[in-house]
Design a protein around this motif. Structure first.
Motif, PDB file in Angstrom:
ATOM      1  N   PHE A  46       0.721  -1.151  -0.053  1.00 51.06           N
ATOM      2  CA  PHE A  46      -0.154   0.067  -0.107  1.00 51.06           C
ATOM      3  C   PHE A  46       0.936   1.373   0.021  1.00 51.06           C
ATOM      4  CE2 PHE A  46      -2.974  -3.037   1.864  1.00 51.06           C
ATOM      5  CZ  PHE A  46      -3.897  -2.971   1.216  1.00 51.06           C
ATOM      6  N   ASP A  47       0.398   2.271  -0.599  1.00 51.63           N
ATOM      7  CA  ASP A  47       1.054   3.441  -0.933  1.00 51.63           C
ATOM      8  C   ASP A  47       1.107   4.376   0.429  1.00 51.63           C
ATOM      9  OD1 ASP A  47       2.203   5.850  -1.353  1.00 51.63           O
ATOM     10  OD2 ASP A  47       1.544   5.888  -3.444  1.00 51.63           O
ATOM     11  N   VAL A  48       2.178   4.526   1.153  1.00 52.79           N
ATOM     12  CA  VAL A  48       2.150   5.216   2.446  1.00 52.79           C
ATOM     13  C   VAL A  48       2.040   6.702   2.325  1.00 52.79           C
ATOM     14  CG1 VAL A  48       3.316   3.369   3.615  1.00 52.79           C
ATOM     15  CG2 VAL A  48       4.670   5.239   2.677  1.00 52.79           C
ATOM     16  N   SER A  49       1.890   7.052   0.973  1.00 49.34           N
ATOM     17  CA  SER A  49       1.844   8.597   0.911  1.00 49.34           C
ATOM     18  C   SER A  49       0.457   8.990   1.005  1.00 49.34           C
ATOM     19  CB  SER A  49       2.392   9.267  -0.278  1.00 49.34           C
ATOM     20  OG  SER A  49       1.367   8.502  -1.319  1.00 49.34           O
ATOM     21  N   PHE A  50      -0.513   8.004   1.174  1.00 51.05           N
ATOM     22  CA  PHE A  50      -1.830   8.118   1.439  1.00 51.05           C
ATOM     23  C   PHE A  50      -2.043   8.015   3.052  1.00 51.05           C
ATOM     24  CE2 PHE A  50      -1.885   7.125  -3.017  1.00 51.05           C
ATOM     25  CZ  PHE A  50      -3.120   7.594  -3.355  1.00 51.05           C
ATOM     26  N   ARG A  51      -1.854   8.986   3.793  1.00 50.80           N
ATOM     27  CA  ARG A  51      -1.897   8.763   5.159  1.00 50.80           C
ATOM     28  C   ARG A  51      -3.401   8.780   5.809  1.00 50.80           C
ATOM     29  NH1 ARG A  51       2.731   9.171   8.657  1.00 50.80           N
ATOM     30  NH2 ARG A  51       0.853  10.048  10.144  1.00 50.80           N
ATOM     31  N   ILE A  52      -4.415   9.307   4.866  1.00 47.68           N
ATOM     32  CA  ILE A  52      -5.990   9.585   5.349  1.00 47.68           C
ATOM     33  C   ILE A  52      -6.554   8.839   4.621  1.00 47.68           C
ATOM     34  CG2 ILE A  52      -5.134  12.053   6.421  1.00 47.68           C
ATOM     35  CD1 ILE A  52      -5.917  13.017   3.822  1.00 47.68           C
ATOM     36  N   CYS A  66      -7.779  13.594  -4.325  1.00 52.23           N
ATOM     37  CA  CYS A  66      -6.745  14.438  -5.170  1.00 52.23           C
ATOM     38  C   CYS A  66      -5.372  13.729  -5.319  1.00 52.23           C
ATOM     39  CB  CYS A  66      -6.717  15.908  -4.321  1.00 52.23           C
ATOM     40  SG  CYS A  66      -5.687  16.932  -5.222  1.00 52.23           S
ATOM     41  N   LEU A  67      -4.861  13.152  -4.243  1.00 48.52           N
ATOM     42  CA  LEU A  67      -3.797  12.537  -4.692  1.00 48.52           C
ATOM     43  C   LEU A  67      -3.693  11.288  -5.356  1.00 48.52           C
ATOM     44  CD1 LEU A  67      -0.643  11.995  -3.771  1.00 48.52           C
ATOM     45  CD2 LEU A  67      -1.446  10.813  -1.530  1.00 48.52           C
ATOM     46  N   TYR A  68      -5.018  10.770  -5.287  1.00 44.90           N
ATOM     47  CA  TYR A  68      -5.284   9.656  -6.245  1.00 44.90           C
ATOM     48  C   TYR A  68      -5.250  10.081  -7.661  1.00 44.90           C
ATOM     49  CZ  TYR A  68      -7.896   5.755  -8.240  1.00 44.90           C
ATOM     50  OH  TYR A  68      -8.310   4.800  -9.351  1.00 44.90           O
ATOM     51  N   LYS A  69      -5.806  11.012  -8.047  1.00 41.05           N
ATOM     52  CA  LYS A  69      -5.848  11.690  -9.484  1.00 41.05           C
ATOM     53  C   LYS A  69      -4.303  12.069  -9.847  1.00 41.05           C
ATOM     54  CE  LYS A  69      -7.566  15.499 -11.881  1.00 41.05           C
ATOM     55  NZ  LYS A  69      -6.363  16.279 -12.325  1.00 41.05           N
ATOM     56  N   VAL A  98     -15.726  17.788  -2.446  1.00 44.76           N
ATOM     57  CA  VAL A  98     -15.211  18.521  -3.439  1.00 44.76           C
ATOM     58  C   VAL A  98     -14.376  19.646  -2.607  1.00 44.76           C
ATOM     59  CG1 VAL A  98     -15.696  20.792  -4.895  1.00 44.76           C
ATOM     60  CG2 VAL A  98     -17.038  18.438  -5.165  1.00 44.76           C
ATOM     61  N   VAL A  99     -14.597  20.194  -1.314  1.00 49.73           N
ATOM     62  CA  VAL A  99     -13.796  21.093  -0.653  1.00 49.73           C
ATOM     63  C   VAL A  99     -12.600  20.490  -0.565  1.00 49.73           C
ATOM     64  CG1 VAL A  99     -13.491  22.364   1.361  1.00 49.73           C
ATOM     65  CG2 VAL A  99     -15.628  22.458  -0.101  1.00 49.73           C
ATOM     66  N   GLY A 100     -12.586  19.200   0.226  1.00 50.63           N
ATOM     67  CA  GLY A 100     -11.379  18.413   0.463  1.00 50.63           C
ATOM     68  C   GLY A 100     -10.348  18.250  -0.889  1.00 50.63           C
ATOM     69  N   PHE A 101     -11.004  17.913  -1.848  1.00 50.93           N
ATOM     70  CA  PHE A 101     -10.344  17.907  -2.944  1.00 50.93           C
ATOM     71  C   PHE A 101      -9.652  19.136  -3.587  1.00 50.93           C
ATOM     72  CE2 PHE A 101      -9.669  17.617  -7.605  1.00 50.93           C
ATOM     73  CZ  PHE A 101      -9.275  16.305  -7.931  1.00 50.93           C
ATOM     74  N   ALA A 102     -10.434  20.186  -3.560  1.00 48.34           N
ATOM     75  CA  ALA A 102      -9.901  21.476  -4.021  1.00 48.34           C
ATOM     76  C   ALA A 102      -8.643  21.953  -3.140  1.00 48.34           C
ATOM     77  CB  ALA A 102     -11.173  22.317  -4.182  1.00 48.34           C
ATOM     78  N   GLU A 126      -6.722  20.267  -1.105  1.00 46.62           N
ATOM     79  CA  GLU A 126      -5.770  19.534  -1.199  1.00 46.62           C
ATOM     80  C   GLU A 126      -5.028  19.794  -2.570  1.00 46.62           C
ATOM     81  OE1 GLU A 126      -2.669  16.463   0.207  1.00 46.62           O
ATOM     82  OE2 GLU A 126      -4.489  17.580   1.129  1.00 46.62           O
ATOM     83  N   GLY A 127      -5.611  20.011  -3.464  1.00 43.61           N
ATOM     84  CA  GLY A 127      -4.929  20.397  -4.821  1.00 43.61           C
ATOM     85  C   GLY A 127      -4.143  21.805  -4.641  1.00 43.61           C
ATOM     86  N   PHE A 128      -4.758  22.676  -3.880  1.00 37.45           N
ATOM     87  CA  PHE A 128      -4.355  24.199  -3.699  1.00 37.45           C
ATOM     88  C   PHE A 128      -3.009  23.852  -3.104  1.00 37.45           C
ATOM     89  CE2 PHE A 128      -4.053  28.054  -1.253  1.00 37.45           C
ATOM     90  CZ  PHE A 128      -3.922  28.947  -2.395  1.00 37.45           C
ATOM     91  N   LYS A 129      -3.159  23.135  -1.978  1.00 36.81           N
ATOM     92  CA  LYS A 129      -1.834  23.061  -0.850  1.00 36.81           C
ATOM     93  C   LYS A 129      -0.588  22.387  -1.930  1.00 36.81           C
ATOM     94  CE  LYS A 129      -1.554  19.538   1.579  1.00 36.81           C
ATOM     95  NZ  LYS A 129      -1.699  18.450   2.850  1.00 36.81           N
ATOM     96  N   ASN A 130      -0.975  21.379  -2.761  1.00 37.35           N
ATOM     97  CA  ASN A 130      -0.056  20.736  -3.392  1.00 37.35           C
ATOM     98  C   ASN A 130       0.783  21.527  -4.723  1.00 37.35           C
ATOM     99  OD1 ASN A 130      -0.444  18.464  -2.182  1.00 37.35           O
ATOM    100  ND2 ASN A 130      -1.855  17.325  -3.793  1.00 37.35           N
TER     101      ASN A 130
END
Length: 297
Positions: A173-179, A228-231, A283-287, A289-293
């Motif tokens: 499993f990809d540990v970059s997915f912490r949440i 967002c990370l998955y995308k 959508v808020v979580g996705f957006a 996270e994308g803004f932060k990245n």
């Protein structure tokens, strides 16, 4: 000594009573006593998880591991590293597998050695509208993406299994997915390797994830972040677009309407309102996270 056939791996965080009930359910499995082991990975609980292995010794070998918090992906990987079984089965500490759950998954893997198999889940907290809504969202996901059970698309990590050798070939499993969403990425990687996902609908667990409005909001905000990370990862390895996700969300009103007979009128209206809130907060979580990245790159 009986050979260990399967290893059940359970990440746990701050739910000592829930994990005991989960282990009691595993003690009722129809596989012969001693033919499987259970590995609980305490992912940084405060206080650390303490469990007495003698309570389940007549049914299965038990191992309790402790580690600093790394998220469910890291905890599952730690369990796999310690596993002795030919087969790996994953569930969560707030789940109650039905008695033939593990037997069904193992039988399916005997028939399809290279498959990733997943079972079905139902909500065990019928009076908790937030838990019920979360579970019905998962039902809609399975209805949309797993319409062909023999060639499924996604399994939640609280009810999936595979051969240990295949897991090691595909990678952990990809540990970059912490949440959240590590299961989506893992299933995508499995499909990219040319292997099949098979939905074993009668391998059933009961999910007892108590939620409040705040808990429901946090949960689905995290799912938006994970999406967002998955995308991003799918774009990097060119494993597909998010068009299927968009199509799924277009189908949500139709699928939700089919659940109307499960509610009173008032409860169905509340369920519908929670679905709207879920769509928004996801959508808020996705957006965000994308803004932060983008600002970190």
């Amino acid at each position: 000594m009986t050979q260990i056939l399967a290893s059940v791996i359970i990440p746990s965080l701050n739910r000592p009573r829930a994990v005991e009930v989960c282990l009691d359910a595993l003690a009722a499995q129809t596989l012969p006593p001693g033919s499987f082991e259970v590995i609980v990975v305490d992912d940084g609980s405060e206080p650390p998880l303490a469990l007495d292995p003698k309570r389940w010794a007549a049914k299965f070998d038990f191992k309790l591991l402790h580690q600093p918090n790394s998220g469910p992906a890291g905890a599952r990987n730690r369990g796999v590293a310690e596993a002795r079984g030919e087969f790996l089965a994953f569930t969560d500490d707030d789940c109650l597998p039905t008695p033939n759950w593990l037997e069904k998954l193992v039988a399916a893997l005997h028939e399809n050695p290279e498959a990733l198999v997943g079972g079905s889940t139902f909500n065990g907290l019928k009076n908790n509208i937030f838990a019920k809504t979360s579970q019905l969202i998962l039902e809609m996901v399975y209805e949309h993406f797993n319409h062909d059970p023999a060639n499924a698309y996604f399994f939640a990590s609280n009810n999936m299994a595979c051969r240990r050798g295949e897991f090691l070939k595909i990678g952990a499993f990809d540990v970059s997915f912490r949440i959240a969403s590590e299961d989506r990425e893992f299933c995508d990687r499995w499909r990219m390797a040319g292997r099949r996902l098979s939905w074993i609908q009668d391998a059933v667990i009961q999910h007892r994830h108590a939620q409040s409005f705040l808990g429901f909001t946090r949960l689905h905000f995290r799912y938006g972040q994970g999406a967002c990370l998955y995308k991003k990862i799918r774009c990097q390895r060119e494993s597909g677009t998010m068009s299927g996700d968009v199509a799924f969300h277009r189908e949500v009103p139709r699928m939700a309407w089919n659940f109307r007979d499960r509610f009173s009128i008032a409860r169905f209206l509340l369920f519908s309102a929670l679905l709207l809130w879920w769509e928004f907060i996801n959508v808020v979580g996705f957006a965000l996270e994308g803004f932060k990245n983008r600002h970190q790159e």
